[in-house]
Motif scaffolding. Sequence first.
Motif, mmCIF file in Angstrom:
data_model
loop_
_atom_site.group_PDB
_atom_site.id
_atom_site.type_symbol
_atom_site.label_atom_id
_atom_site.label_comp_id
_atom_site.label_asym_id
_atom_site.label_seq_id
_atom_site.Cartn_x
_atom_site.Cartn_y
_atom_site.Cartn_z
ATOM 1 N N UNK A 36 0.465 -1.029 -0.061
ATOM 2 C CA UNK A 36 -0.310 -0.160 -0.057
ATOM 3 C C UNK A 36 0.993 1.539 -0.409
ATOM 4 N N UNK A 37 0.430 2.441 -0.643
ATOM 5 C CA UNK A 37 0.961 3.412 -0.446
ATOM 6 C C UNK A 37 1.393 4.467 0.999
ATOM 7 N N UNK A 38 1.625 4.236 1.754
ATOM 8 C CA UNK A 38 2.126 4.761 2.941
ATOM 9 C C UNK A 38 3.313 4.632 3.024
ATOM 10 N N UNK A 39 3.188 6.474 4.219
ATOM 11 C CA UNK A 39 4.412 6.396 4.771
ATOM 12 C C UNK A 39 4.140 6.700 6.445
ATOM 13 N N UNK A 54 11.911 -0.450 4.180
ATOM 14 C CA UNK A 54 12.633 0.245 4.126
ATOM 15 C C UNK A 54 11.910 1.316 5.658
ATOM 16 N N UNK A 55 13.798 1.887 6.317
ATOM 17 C CA UNK A 55 13.022 2.426 7.637
ATOM 18 C C UNK A 55 14.823 3.042 7.741
ATOM 19 N N UNK A 56 14.351 4.287 8.468
ATOM 20 C CA UNK A 56 14.785 5.494 8.207
ATOM 21 C C UNK A 56 15.141 6.280 9.089
ATOM 22 N N UNK A 57 15.932 6.678 10.032
ATOM 23 C CA UNK A 57 15.422 7.498 11.432
ATOM 24 C C UNK A 57 16.413 8.976 11.501
ATOM 25 N N UNK A 58 16.023 9.544 11.336
ATOM 26 C CA UNK A 58 16.159 10.852 11.184
ATOM 27 C C UNK A 58 16.452 11.271 13.079
ATOM 28 N N UNK A 59 17.993 11.896 13.293
ATOM 29 C CA UNK A 59 18.815 12.032 13.804
ATOM 30 C C UNK A 59 18.418 13.928 14.237
ATOM 31 N N UNK A 103 4.357 7.074 -3.967
ATOM 32 C CA UNK A 103 3.560 7.532 -5.124
ATOM 33 C C UNK A 103 3.936 6.725 -5.853
ATOM 34 N N UNK A 104 5.017 5.857 -6.575
ATOM 35 C CA UNK A 104 5.475 5.074 -7.682
ATOM 36 C C UNK A 104 5.203 3.762 -7.459
ATOM 37 N N UNK A 105 4.297 3.138 -5.847
ATOM 38 C CA UNK A 105 3.959 1.648 -6.113
ATOM 39 C C UNK A 105 4.757 0.871 -5.372
ATOM 40 N N UNK A 106 5.968 1.543 -5.095
ATOM 41 C CA UNK A 106 7.116 0.560 -4.665
ATOM 42 C C UNK A 106 6.508 0.088 -2.998
ATOM 43 N N UNK A 107 5.629 0.744 -2.269
ATOM 44 C CA UNK A 107 4.803 0.250 -1.103
ATOM 45 C C UNK A 107 5.675 1.102 0.024
ATOM 46 N N UNK A 108 4.997 0.379 1.577
ATOM 47 C CA UNK A 108 5.256 1.675 2.351
ATOM 48 C C UNK A 108 6.888 1.652 2.791
ATOM 49 N N UNK A 109 6.714 2.588 3.500
ATOM 50 C CA UNK A 109 8.140 2.613 4.387
ATOM 51 C C UNK A 109 7.859 3.382 5.471
ATOM 52 N N UNK A 110 8.673 3.232 6.682
ATOM 53 C CA UNK A 110 8.791 3.486 8.095
ATOM 54 C C UNK A 110 9.985 4.864 8.248
ATOM 55 N N UNK A 111 9.510 5.814 8.716
ATOM 56 C CA UNK A 111 10.900 6.667 8.786
ATOM 57 C C UNK A 111 10.504 7.623 10.384
ATOM 58 N N UNK A 112 11.183 7.335 11.083
ATOM 59 C CA UNK A 112 11.119 7.641 12.924
ATOM 60 C C UNK A 112 12.239 8.921 12.166
#
Length: 335
Positions: free
Chosen positions: A183-186, A219-224, A243-252
């Motif tokens: 699904x297209x979710x962030x 993918x998961x990314x953490x911004x400090x 948006x391009x159909x690649x699926x969800x990501x997690x950003x902390x």
Amino acid sequence: MTTDVSPTAAGLAADTRRALYQTMVLCRTYEEAILREYHADKGPGFDIGKGLVPGEMHLSAGQEPVAAGVCAHLTTDDAVTATHRPHHFAIAHGMDLDAMTAEIFGRVDGLGRGRGGHMHLFDPATHFSCSGIIAEGYPPALGAAFAFKRRGTDRIAVAVTGEGAANQGAFHESLNLAALWRLPVLFVVEDNDWAISVPRAGSTAIPSNADRAAAYGMPGERVEDNDVDAVYAAAGRAVERARSGGGPSLLEVHTVRLWGHFEGDAQGYRPELAEVPSHDPLPRYEAALREAGVLDDGVVESIKADASRRVEAAVAFATSSPEPDPATVRDHVFA
């Protein structure tokens, strides 16, 4: 794969950075005005049930970089589900300040005709919603993302929660289903170190919730350092993937809560309380942009004056809006 994103401004145009600063200033100016109005008539002492805005109030000062950096990549056709601390995301996503403020003040011209208050802002015009229930914004975001995908659009959903909520079942169930259905979710986690009064180390076994993304194949990314430039860059990658159909990501994002969990919170549980003002991201970002030649005195004054004008107009609109007639208490609700 989890990535730690270090603070960087590389590749960001001056107008992009100026716009991020402008959004952060508007969010902070708004919260300062709500803080002022909320406390204006709660004395003597502090009576949470008194005043123009009775009840709890959760303000987002310090967390502006998260909303500004993420929402810069969105349009109002995209859906955002936020937390019980929602104002910065609502503003960054383009919610009408008049209707939002009237709702916070419990007035009939508010988004929910004054029925919902500040933790329940629902705005079809910007596809924004929030909830006072921990982590419960995640499942509705999946519903929106599922609809966007079935309709063949490039619209996405952004689901926001705090680091404490990353231990809730709804968090894990949502990540699993989003990955399974591509699904297209962030998914955005605002790590402000404190789940009310519980520190991260007292509730969570790992130092980064972004590591949890790997368990669900995303993918998961953490911004400090609460760095808005880094948030913008990381969110851009995740939004493009969705948006391009690649699926969800997690950003902390490791952010900071400058004020209490709620207004009236004495914060006696925070041993680092005296150091908190030094972590304010707004003056730090302003200083960086001045040094880079992106801002000068005239631009800063103009941005702050415009934010103040817009916010004070919204407060005036809210206070002039009528209170709901008690006779209509059963209207606009499900029986």
